[in-house]
Design an enzyme around this catalytic site. Structure first.
Site, PDB file in Angstrom:
ATOM      1  N   ASP A  53      -1.945   5.965  -4.692  1.00  0.00           N
ATOM      2  CA  ASP A  53      -2.178   5.259  -3.691  1.00  0.00           C
ATOM      3  C   ASP A  53      -2.510   3.908  -4.193  1.00  0.00           C
ATOM      4  O   ASP A  53      -3.641   3.731  -4.710  1.00  0.00           O
ATOM      5  CB  ASP A  53      -3.601   5.839  -2.930  1.00  0.00           C
ATOM      6  CG  ASP A  53      -3.813   5.071  -1.526  1.00  0.00           C
ATOM      7  OD1 ASP A  53      -3.192   3.777  -1.441  1.00  0.00           O
ATOM      8  OD2 ASP A  53      -4.799   5.265  -1.108  1.00  0.00           O
ATOM      9  N   ASP A  59       0.750  -1.269  -0.052  1.00  0.00           N
ATOM     10  CA  ASP A  59       0.082   0.105  -0.059  1.00  0.00           C
ATOM     11  C   ASP A  59       0.919   1.302   0.153  1.00  0.00           C
ATOM     12  O   ASP A  59       1.409   1.718   1.054  1.00  0.00           O
ATOM     13  CB  ASP A  59      -1.002  -0.097   1.185  1.00  0.00           C
ATOM     14  CG  ASP A  59      -1.775   1.233   1.491  1.00  0.00           C
ATOM     15  OD1 ASP A  59      -1.880   1.722   0.213  1.00  0.00           O
ATOM     16  OD2 ASP A  59      -2.470   1.366   2.350  1.00  0.00           O
TER      17      ASP A  59
END
Ligand SMILES: *[C@@H]1O[C@H](CO)[C@@H](O)[C@H](O)[C@H]1NC(C)=O
Ligand SMILES: *[C@@H]1O[C@H](CO)[C@@H](O)[C@H](O)[C@H]1NC(C)=O
Ligand SMILES: *[C@@H]1O[C@H](CO)[C@@H](O)[C@H](O)[C@H]1NC(C)=O
Ligand SMILES: *[C@@H]1O[C@H](CO)[C@@H](O)[C@H](O)[C@H]1NC(C)=O
Ligand SMILES: *[C@@H]1O[C@H](CO)[C@@H](O)[C@H](O)[C@H]1NC(C)=O
Ligand SMILES: *[C@@H]1O[C@H](CO)[C@@H](O)[C@H](O)[C@H]1NC(C)=O
Length: 418
Positions: free
Chosen positions: A305, A127
């Site tokens: 992201d 992530d």
């Protein structure tokens, strides 16, 4: 037939000793990502999308809490704030009940890492939108943990308990929380010692339904909840990687994370780099969104992201964007989703930071149908608290490019996929 062809290709590649050329002496890890928001029969998976919106809102709420605590409010983008916790409520069914089968459940697999001595393997979501490592612990006894790999502190000789605790509230009825430990952690053969992480005792329902066990954050220490060096920064500090650069290819199949450089076998040319702005996120400025050759909104910040699928923009900017998509209309005002005629899925929507325009393919833009004629788009209007002119680009964008993340030059680069 296809299988044979690919086996032959593989055999040829092996017999000629073809090996990828890497920029930097790094290591690659292959992983899979759950793909998209579309059911097997082509419908928009609305409940899943709403669950992701809630999780993304609360993840970035927590990032802003961490950023304020670690750096002070002066580190906030203009107009950024800590939003109220988002709460999950199932979306109203707007169509005839269809069986919601997950298109890719059996294709979905995350990247393996190992924690402890001897190493225990975990499947991890990598992530770039957060900065902590957590996996379930053997002390997590809820049903959400039942199918997960779990960390057992007593069966690792390198387990070191630390003070403090880890907690992220996801607003779907539970938190992800646990104690803090330091451990030996390996990713793609890159081993670091004394990595701070949390073996969590509780996980939230939305993680319980994922195939991966936990999460490894690749953003900057300024948004770390544990207030410790994230894995990749520790790897650089301990000399386990030569360069502070990592690269990502996200795709339906063949996703790869490359640590310590970029994998030049996966992209063409030199990445187009842009300087990171701010201190917590992989954020670059002067973004614009185009439809064809027409710039429709410009001069915004963008955060890259990999931990979400959706592309978010400030609601007014997203409304301005959909004005240029023929026949588009609001589909779900609360969660910011829009629909457009399925017979003309946009294929020329792109982002630019002053160089090339990086186009989103029609397949990545289209989240599936919501009626016989209308489909939902990958761009949603949502205030995540990240700033009044800040967009967040999830993997519906990242799947169209190779992305390089450089701590060394504090920049993000994009290159065309091969
Ligand atoms: C969600 O619920 C919490 C606790 O009940 C509440 O404080 C918060 O304001 C709610 N969030 C929203 C966006 O309504
Ligand atoms: C699990 O709980 C036991 C007993 O409370 C504790 O000693 C141990 O450290 C915990 N392990 C982890 C990984 O949290
Ligand atoms: C954790 O490891 C210890 C030592 O190997 C073992 O005795 C214990 O049963 C394990 N706990 C769980 C829940 O697997
Ligand atoms: C482990 O890391 C912590 C910070 O996270 C540091 O204070 C400590 O000195 C480190 N210990 C060793 C043995 O490297
Ligand atoms: C964009 O402009 C270029 C040159 O100005 C032109 O060749 C191309 O067809 C245009 N593309 C679209 C989608 O309008
Ligand atoms: C939108 O519709 C108008 C009028 O029908 C047409 O001229 C234009 O090319 C369309 N734009 C796109 C992007 O499809």
């Amino acid at each position: 037939m296809f299988v044979k062809a690919s086996l032959i290709t593989l055999a040829l590649a092996l017999s000629t000793g073809a090996s990828p050329v890497f920029e930097g002496l790094g290591a690659s890890i292959s992983f899979g990502k759950r793909d998209g928001m579309t059911t097997a029969d082509g419908w928009f998976d609305h409940p899943r999308a709403v669950q992701q919106v809630v999780r993304d809102r609360n993840k970035h709420r927590q990032n802003m809490i961490n950023l304020e605590r670690n750096m002070g409010k002066q580190a906030f983008n203009d107009g950024a704030e800590i939003m109220p916790m988002a709460n999950y409520s199932a979306p109203p069914e707007k169509r005839q009940a269809e069986k919601l089968t997950d298109e890719n459940n059996d294709e979905y697999w995350a990247g393996p890492i190992s924690i402890g001595t001897p190493g225990k393997a975990f499947l991890i979501d990598f992530d770039t939108g957060s900065a902590d490592l957590w996996v379930p612990s053997t002390n997590c006894t809820s049903t959400y943990c039942s199918a997960k790999n779990k960390y057992n502190a007593s069966s690792s000789s390198t387990s070191t308990p630390k003070s403090g605790s880890f907690s992220i509230q996801y607003g779907d009825g539970s938190t992800v929380s646990g104690p803090v430990y330091a451990e030996t952690v390996s990713v793609a053969g890159i081993t670091v010692k004394n990595q701070t992480f949390s073996p969590v005792n509780t996980i939230s329902p939305s993680f319980g339904s994922e195939v991966d066990d936990g999460l490894l954050g690749l953003a900057f220490p300024a948004i770390s909840n544990l207030r410790q060096s994230p894995f990749f920064n520790t790897a650089k500090a301990q000399g386990a990687v030569k360069t502070g650069v990592f690269g990502m290819k996200l795709a339906k199949t063949g996703s790869e994370l490359f640590l310590g450089g970029t994998d030049t076998s996966l992209y063409s040319g030199a990445p187009e780099y842009h300087a990171v702005t701010g201190s917590g996120f992989w954020q670059i400025s002067s973004g614009s969104i185009l439809v064809g050759n027409q710039t429709v909104v410009s001069n915004f910040q963008t955060i890259i992201d990999s931990g979400t699928t959706i592309i978010y923009g400030p609601p007014k900017m997203v409304a301005a964007f959909y004005k240029s998509i023929n026949g588009s209309q609001v589909y779900d005002a609360q969660n910011g989703f829009y629909s457009f005629p399925c017979k003309s899925v946009p294929s020329t929507v792109g982002f630019s930071w002053g160089g090339k325009t990086w186009t989103i393919s029609a397949a990545n833009f289209n989240y599936g149908k919501v009626s016989a004629t209308m489909c939902v788009g990958a761009i949603a209007g949502q205030d995540l608290g990240l700033g009044s002119s800040t967009w967040l680009l999830g993997d519906s964008f990242m799947k169209n490019v190779y992305t390089a993340f450089s701590f060394d030059s504090n920049s993000v680069g994009f290159a065309p996929l091969k």
